[in-house]
Write an enzyme that holds these catalytic residues in place. Structure first.
Site, PDB file in Angstrom:
ATOM      1  N   THR A 166     -22.116  13.635  49.306  1.00 26.07           N
ATOM      2  CA  THR A 166     -20.725  13.721  48.871  1.00 26.07           C
ATOM      3  C   THR A 166     -19.824  14.282  49.977  1.00 26.07           C
ATOM      4  O   THR A 166     -20.293  15.008  50.856  1.00 26.07           O
ATOM      5  CB  THR A 166     -20.660  14.641  47.633  1.00 26.07           C
ATOM      6  OG1 THR A 166     -19.306  14.972  47.353  1.00 26.07           O
ATOM      7  CG2 THR A 166     -21.409  15.964  47.865  1.00 26.07           C
ATOM      8  N   ASP A 167     -18.530  13.990  49.868  1.00 24.60           N
ATOM      9  CA  ASP A 167     -17.569  14.580  50.813  1.00 24.60           C
ATOM     10  C   ASP A 167     -17.362  16.074  50.541  1.00 24.60           C
ATOM     11  O   ASP A 167     -16.812  16.787  51.378  1.00 24.60           O
ATOM     12  CB  ASP A 167     -16.227  13.827  50.770  1.00 24.60           C
ATOM     13  CG  ASP A 167     -15.560  13.803  49.402  1.00 24.60           C
ATOM     14  OD1 ASP A 167     -16.118  14.366  48.440  1.00 24.60           O
ATOM     15  OD2 ASP A 167     -14.471  13.197  49.286  1.00 24.60           O
ATOM     16  N   GLU A 168     -17.814  16.555  49.361  1.00 28.50           N
ATOM     17  CA  GLU A 168     -17.578  17.972  49.029  1.00 28.50           C
ATOM     18  C   GLU A 168     -18.312  18.914  49.965  1.00 28.50           C
ATOM     19  O   GLU A 168     -17.972  20.099  50.049  1.00 28.50           O
ATOM     20  CB  GLU A 168     -17.978  18.263  47.571  1.00 28.50           C
ATOM     21  CG  GLU A 168     -17.191  17.436  46.587  1.00 28.50           C
ATOM     22  CD  GLU A 168     -17.050  18.070  45.215  1.00 28.50           C
ATOM     23  OE1 GLU A 168     -17.411  19.239  45.037  1.00 28.50           O
ATOM     24  OE2 GLU A 168     -16.579  17.356  44.312  1.00 28.50           O
ATOM     25  N   TYR A 191     -22.315  23.486  43.534  1.00 26.29           N
ATOM     26  CA  TYR A 191     -22.719  22.071  43.647  1.00 26.29           C
ATOM     27  C   TYR A 191     -22.651  21.617  45.109  1.00 26.29           C
ATOM     28  O   TYR A 191     -23.618  21.060  45.651  1.00 26.29           O
ATOM     29  CB  TYR A 191     -21.807  21.188  42.781  1.00 26.29           C
ATOM     30  CG  TYR A 191     -21.851  19.724  43.161  1.00 26.29           C
ATOM     31  CD1 TYR A 191     -22.989  18.953  42.912  1.00 26.29           C
ATOM     32  CD2 TYR A 191     -20.758  19.101  43.789  1.00 26.29           C
ATOM     33  CE1 TYR A 191     -23.040  17.603  43.282  1.00 26.29           C
ATOM     34  CE2 TYR A 191     -20.803  17.765  44.156  1.00 26.29           C
ATOM     35  CZ  TYR A 191     -21.943  17.023  43.900  1.00 26.29           C
ATOM     36  OH  TYR A 191     -21.993  15.695  44.265  1.00 26.29           O
ATOM     37  N   SER A 194     -25.321  23.114  47.250  1.00 26.82           N
ATOM     38  CA  SER A 194     -26.660  22.544  47.019  1.00 26.82           C
ATOM     39  C   SER A 194     -26.771  21.153  47.648  1.00 26.82           C
ATOM     40  O   SER A 194     -27.822  20.785  48.174  1.00 26.82           O
ATOM     41  CB  SER A 194     -26.987  22.512  45.519  1.00 26.82           C
ATOM     42  OG  SER A 194     -26.167  21.565  44.846  1.00 26.82           O
ATOM     43  N   LYS A 195     -25.690  20.378  47.623  1.00 29.57           N
ATOM     44  CA  LYS A 195     -25.719  19.056  48.278  1.00 29.57           C
ATOM     45  C   LYS A 195     -25.754  19.226  49.808  1.00 29.57           C
ATOM     46  O   LYS A 195     -26.444  18.477  50.503  1.00 29.57           O
ATOM     47  CB  LYS A 195     -24.497  18.222  47.871  1.00 29.57           C
ATOM     48  CG  LYS A 195     -24.501  17.723  46.439  1.00 29.57           C
ATOM     49  CD  LYS A 195     -25.641  16.766  46.118  1.00 29.57           C
ATOM     50  CE  LYS A 195     -25.533  15.424  46.798  1.00 29.57           C
ATOM     51  NZ  LYS A 195     -26.565  14.466  46.297  1.00 29.57           N
ATOM     52  N   GLY A 324     -12.447  28.616  43.059  1.00 33.89           N
ATOM     53  CA  GLY A 324     -12.818  28.023  44.359  1.00 33.89           C
ATOM     54  C   GLY A 324     -12.416  26.566  44.488  1.00 33.89           C
ATOM     55  O   GLY A 324     -12.968  25.841  45.321  1.00 33.89           O
TER      56      GLY A 324
END
Ligand code: NAD
Ligand code: DAU
Length: 389
Positions: A166-168, A191, A194-195, A324
């Site tokens: 993901t881009d996150e 999340y 963790s990615k 956040g």
């Protein structure tokens, strides 16, 4: 053929300037591909990929999914009972079960989508995200490595582990600029962290063991079969039920939206033609504020299912912000566009129209996902969320 690309791998800290090498630089012979193992193939994006592979190719698809709350075999549609599709209910933290499935099907490509994927749930209960996204990814990597190391000749050279991210992982942007393959990792939610950890594990398995990996980092997806905890389906279903449409904070956060079937085509492109060791940023060049997204959904609903009480936009309510909360994401997809020739087919307007129509036309799918557990999540996430003062 070498296991590693002659070009430097395009990892985040390599500072490699993306250049166009055209199709001649691709390493994978698609005609030899007969079996793809997809993890998370009963989820939103995974099911779109499985449907795409079954429809558009001759490959056998082994679908490894633990069938958590986010999964829905109904989303597989015509693929569910197709002779080239095998759904295996397996947790990616279960190494023995994974080994058995690899031995049985001997996949040539792994596309890893299985994950806990909802940011708000990661804030409420992060442990499941560390378990699946970090421990699960390392377990899968080890089983894939053992499988790959037991392969020989062309099969071994053709093997790929495609990690879907993901881009996150890149954190939050200011008002200018976009993420690309050189962006530094700055994850902000449990999340995203963790990615990011899973991306690092994939990189390390490539650098240390030579596992032929490719990673893609995509922006926000939307479309059919998305679990209605995520913004767009949540808004569609709540609007139809006459319920409030919760806007976190000021609603001016920006996301870059991509129709899920365009992502499925991008994944197919990357898994067949992507370069070993490379990363690909995927996005729709469709930045919208959250408020604009909600207004766009309401406008389509007003047209397709008008409410005698007035526009659905009257239901918008500002609620307390996500802790956040990342302000802006945007992807520069020039690298995948230039190198692999991929481009999205849907605009945001056409994709939103298709998405709203799909939810209106599939009440049975909607009924089946709105279980007691789903109602419980809405209660937990929204009931005690005060309006901002
Ligand atoms: P999703 O939550 O809809 O689906 C996740 C799937 O993984 C479900 O079918 C679930 O049952 C399965 N799963 C969860 N834990 C598992 C486990 N321990 N073992 C086996 N299966 C398990 O997610 P999604 O939105 O389809 O996202 C898929 C992937 O794409 C994720 O890795 C996510 O990080 C990434 N991604 C998502 C988006 C997006 O906008 N949704 C954007 C970019 C990247
Ligand atoms: O960017 C890619 C990511 O996009 C994926 O990695 C994630 O798996 C996926 O869930 C998605 O994350 P977001 O947090 O951006 O998606 P979500 O649909 O949860 O929220 C989109 C935006 O809308 C975000 O800024 C938060 C806001 N929002 C969300 C909900 C659920 C609201 O304002 N109200 C809401 O009720």
């Amino acid at each position: 053929m070498c296991l590693r690309s002659a070009r430097p791998p395009r990892w985040a800290d390599d500072r490699f300037v993306p250049r166009s090498h055209g199709f001649a630089s691709t390493l994978f012979n698609q005609s030899k591909l007969s079996c793809v193992l997809v993890t998370g193939g009963a989820g939103f994006i995974g099911s779109a990929l499985v449907r795409h592979l079954v429809r558009e190719t001759d490959v056998t698809v082994v679908n490894v999914d633990a069938l958590t709350y986010a999964a829905n075999p109904d989303s597989l549609q015509e693929a569910l009972h197709h002779r080239r599709h095998h759904l295996e209910r397996i947790d990616i933290c279960d190494a023995a079960a994974l080994q058995a499935v690899f031995q049985r099907y001997r996949p040539q490509v792994v596309v890893h989508l299985a994950a806990e994927s909802h940011v708000d749930r990661s804030i409420a209960a992060p442990a499941a995200f560390v378990r699946t996204n970090v421990v699960g990814t390392s377990t899968l990597l080890e089983v894939a490595r053992e499988h790959w190391q037991g392969m020989h000749g062309e099969a071994r050279q053709a093997f790929r582990f495609h990690h879907v991210s993901t881009d996150e992982v890149f954190g939050s942007l200011g008002s200018q600029g976009a993420f690309d393959e050189t962006s530094p990792y700055r994850p902000n939610s449990p999340y995203a962290a963790s990615k990011a950890a899973s991306d690092h594990l994939v990189r390390a398995w490539h650098r240390t063991y030579g596992l032929p990996v490719v990673t893609s980092n995509c922006s926000n997806n939307y479309g059919p079969c998305q679990f209605p905890e995520k913004l767009i389906p949540l808004v569609i279903l709540r609007a139809l039920a006459g319920e409030s449409l919760p806007v976190y904070g000021d609603g001016q956060q920006v996301r870059d939206w991509l129709y899920v079937e365009d992502h499925a085509r991008a994944l197919h492109t990357v898994l067949t033609r992507g370069q070993v060791g490379a990363t690909y940023c995927i996005g729709g060049r469709a930045e919208r504020t959250n408020l604009e997204v909600i207004q766009a959904v309401c406008a389509v609903l007003d047209r397709l299912r008008p409410d005698p009480q007035g526009s659905y936009a009257r239901l918008v309510r500002y609620v307390a912000d996500r802790p956040g909360h990342d302000r802006r994401y945007a992807i520069d997809p020039s690298h995948i566009e230039r190198e692999l020739g991929w481009q999205p087919q849907e605009s945001f307007d056409s994709g939103i129209e298709k998405t709203v129509r799909w939810y209106l036309d599939n009440p049975q799918w909607v009924d089946r996902v709105q279980s007691g557990a789903y109602r419980q999540w809405l209660e937990q996430n929204y009931a005690n969320r005060p309006s901002p003062t």
